[in-house]
Design a protein around this motif. Structure first.
Motif, PDB file in Angstrom:
ATOM      1  N   GLY A  23       0.914  -1.120   0.605  1.00 44.35           N
ATOM      2  CA  GLY A  23      -0.454   0.126   0.239  1.00 44.35           C
ATOM      3  C   GLY A  23       0.885   1.384   0.071  1.00 44.35           C
ATOM      4  O   GLY A  23       0.515   2.314  -1.093  1.00 44.35           O
ATOM      5  N   LEU A  24       1.678   1.478   0.363  1.00 40.28           N
ATOM      6  CA  LEU A  24       2.929   2.704   0.963  1.00 40.28           C
ATOM      7  C   LEU A  24       3.357   2.518  -0.403  1.00 40.28           C
ATOM      8  O   LEU A  24       4.090   4.206  -1.301  1.00 40.28           O
ATOM      9  CB  LEU A  24       3.659   2.486   2.157  1.00 40.28           C
ATOM     10  N   ARG A  25       3.882   1.605  -1.090  1.00 34.71           N
ATOM     11  CA  ARG A  25       4.344   1.884  -1.952  1.00 34.71           C
ATOM     12  C   ARG A  25       4.369   2.521  -3.292  1.00 34.71           C
ATOM     13  O   ARG A  25       4.663   3.792  -4.000  1.00 34.71           O
ATOM     14  CB  ARG A  25       4.684   0.211  -2.207  1.00 34.71           C
ATOM     15  N   MET A  26       2.611   1.933  -3.730  1.00 35.07           N
ATOM     16  CA  MET A  26       1.714   2.494  -4.463  1.00 35.07           C
ATOM     17  C   MET A  26       1.825   3.747  -3.972  1.00 35.07           C
ATOM     18  O   MET A  26       1.783   4.615  -4.981  1.00 35.07           O
ATOM     19  CB  MET A  26      -0.098   1.845  -4.414  1.00 35.07           C
ATOM     20  N   ALA A  27       1.222   4.072  -2.856  1.00 38.26           N
ATOM     21  CA  ALA A  27       1.045   5.730  -2.629  1.00 38.26           C
ATOM     22  C   ALA A  27       2.206   6.387  -2.546  1.00 38.26           C
ATOM     23  O   ALA A  27       2.588   7.454  -2.970  1.00 38.26           O
ATOM     24  CB  ALA A  27       0.136   5.998  -0.923  1.00 38.26           C
ATOM     25  N   GLU A  28       3.139   5.934  -2.813  1.00 38.49           N
ATOM     26  CA  GLU A  28       4.562   6.951  -2.564  1.00 38.49           C
ATOM     27  C   GLU A  28       5.107   6.766  -4.369  1.00 38.49           C
ATOM     28  O   GLU A  28       5.293   7.696  -5.035  1.00 38.49           O
ATOM     29  CB  GLU A  28       6.264   5.600  -2.760  1.00 38.49           C
ATOM     30  N   TYR A  29       4.818   5.693  -5.195  1.00 37.01           N
ATOM     31  CA  TYR A  29       4.852   5.830  -6.638  1.00 37.01           C
ATOM     32  C   TYR A  29       3.653   6.806  -7.542  1.00 37.01           C
ATOM     33  O   TYR A  29       4.195   7.956  -7.812  1.00 37.01           O
ATOM     34  CB  TYR A  29       4.529   4.607  -7.456  1.00 37.01           C
ATOM     35  N   GLN A  30       2.862   7.446  -6.497  1.00 39.89           N
ATOM     36  CA  GLN A  30       1.831   8.295  -7.561  1.00 39.89           C
ATOM     37  C   GLN A  30       2.118   9.261  -6.637  1.00 39.89           C
ATOM     38  O   GLN A  30       2.224  10.089  -7.000  1.00 39.89           O
ATOM     39  CB  GLN A  30       0.658   8.898  -6.401  1.00 39.89           C
ATOM     40  N   ALA A  31       2.469   9.603  -5.425  1.00 41.08           N
ATOM     41  CA  ALA A  31       3.686  10.796  -4.591  1.00 41.08           C
ATOM     42  C   ALA A  31       4.703  11.566  -5.824  1.00 41.08           C
ATOM     43  O   ALA A  31       4.940  12.484  -5.537  1.00 41.08           O
ATOM     44  CB  ALA A  31       3.227  10.823  -3.498  1.00 41.08           C
ATOM     45  N   GLY A  32       5.059  10.661  -6.462  1.00 36.38           N
ATOM     46  CA  GLY A  32       6.175  11.131  -7.097  1.00 36.38           C
ATOM     47  C   GLY A  32       5.521  11.024  -8.308  1.00 36.38           C
ATOM     48  O   GLY A  32       6.772  12.283  -9.209  1.00 36.38           O
ATOM     49  N   ASP A  33       4.524  11.333  -8.628  1.00 32.18           N
ATOM     50  CA  ASP A  33       4.694  11.547 -10.266  1.00 32.18           C
ATOM     51  C   ASP A  33       4.253  12.760 -10.200  1.00 32.18           C
ATOM     52  O   ASP A  33       4.256  13.738 -11.512  1.00 32.18           O
ATOM     53  CB  ASP A  33       3.787  10.725 -10.663  1.00 32.18           C
ATOM     54  N   GLY A  34       3.899  14.022  -8.762  1.00 30.64           N
ATOM     55  CA  GLY A  34       4.076  14.860  -8.813  1.00 30.64           C
ATOM     56  C   GLY A  34       1.774  15.751  -8.904  1.00 30.64           C
ATOM     57  O   GLY A  34       2.108  16.921  -8.388  1.00 30.64           O
ATOM     58  N   ASN A  35       1.029  14.505  -8.883  1.00 29.08           N
ATOM     59  CA  ASN A  35       0.606  14.116  -8.887  1.00 29.08           C
ATOM     60  C   ASN A  35      -0.136  14.140  -7.068  1.00 29.08           C
ATOM     61  O   ASN A  35       0.155  13.046  -6.842  1.00 29.08           O
ATOM     62  CB  ASN A  35      -0.518  13.647  -9.221  1.00 29.08           C
ATOM     63  N   HIS A  36      -0.333  15.663  -6.684  1.00 23.60           N
ATOM     64  CA  HIS A  36      -0.470  15.388  -4.950  1.00 23.60           C
ATOM     65  C   HIS A  36      -2.165  14.859  -4.822  1.00 23.60           C
ATOM     66  O   HIS A  36      -2.902  15.511  -3.605  1.00 23.60           O
ATOM     67  CB  HIS A  36       0.259  16.365  -4.073  1.00 23.60           C
ATOM     68  N   GLY A  37      -2.444  14.592  -4.934  1.00 24.89           N
ATOM     69  CA  GLY A  37      -4.421  13.945  -5.106  1.00 24.89           C
ATOM     70  C   GLY A  37      -4.146  12.743  -4.696  1.00 24.89           C
ATOM     71  O   GLY A  37      -4.691  11.208  -4.703  1.00 24.89           O
ATOM     72  N   LEU A  38      -3.420  13.083  -3.272  1.00 30.95           N
ATOM     73  CA  LEU A  38      -3.553  11.356  -2.782  1.00 30.95           C
ATOM     74  C   LEU A  38      -3.144  12.456  -1.279  1.00 30.95           C
ATOM     75  O   LEU A  38      -2.486  13.568  -0.505  1.00 30.95           O
ATOM     76  CB  LEU A  38      -2.742  10.760  -3.032  1.00 30.95           C
TER      77      LEU A  38
END
Length: 118
Positions: A23-38
């Motif tokens: 779960g944290l890896r998925m969140a980290e990958y999403q955070a890394g793309d610059g889209n902070h809708g998370l």
């Protein structure tokens, strides 16, 4: 209707390392793309990741939480869970947002966000 964001709820603690880490890896990958809708929320046994410890898996999970926080995503911690385990909303030098899980989840759903529970 498209999602405006996602809240990753980490309920899994040290007895379910792989689940929490995914779960944290998925969140980290999403955070890394610059889209902070998370955002992430540590709830239940998930707050145990704030405890100190030298285990490799704990260091890896805490590093992911730190990266997500440093990339600008909100990190919420369930106040009731903190009280249950005698913890605070801190991890080393990081200070997170103490929150009511039911209230926060209701807010994000009202805003059109999705939930991912690990």
């Amino acid at each position: 209707m498209s999602s405006k964001g996602i809240l990753y709820v980490i309920l899994s603690g040290p007895d379910q390392v792989k689940r929490a880490l995914e779960g944290l890896r998925m969140a980290e990958y999403q955070a890394g793309d610059g889209n902070h809708g998370l955002a992430i929320m540590l709830q239940g046994e998930g707050v145990k990741w704030l405890q100190e410890g030298n285990e490799d898996y704990r260091k890896e999970i805490q590093a992911s939480i730190g990266v997500i926080h440093e990339l600008g995503a909100a990190v919420f911690v369930c106040g009731a869970s903190l009280n249950e385990y005698g913890l605070t909303a801190t991890m080393g030098d990081y200070k997170f947002l103490n929150s009511s899980a039911p209230k926060r989840i209701s807010q994000i759903i009202a805003k059109g966000w999705q939930l991912a529970i690990f």
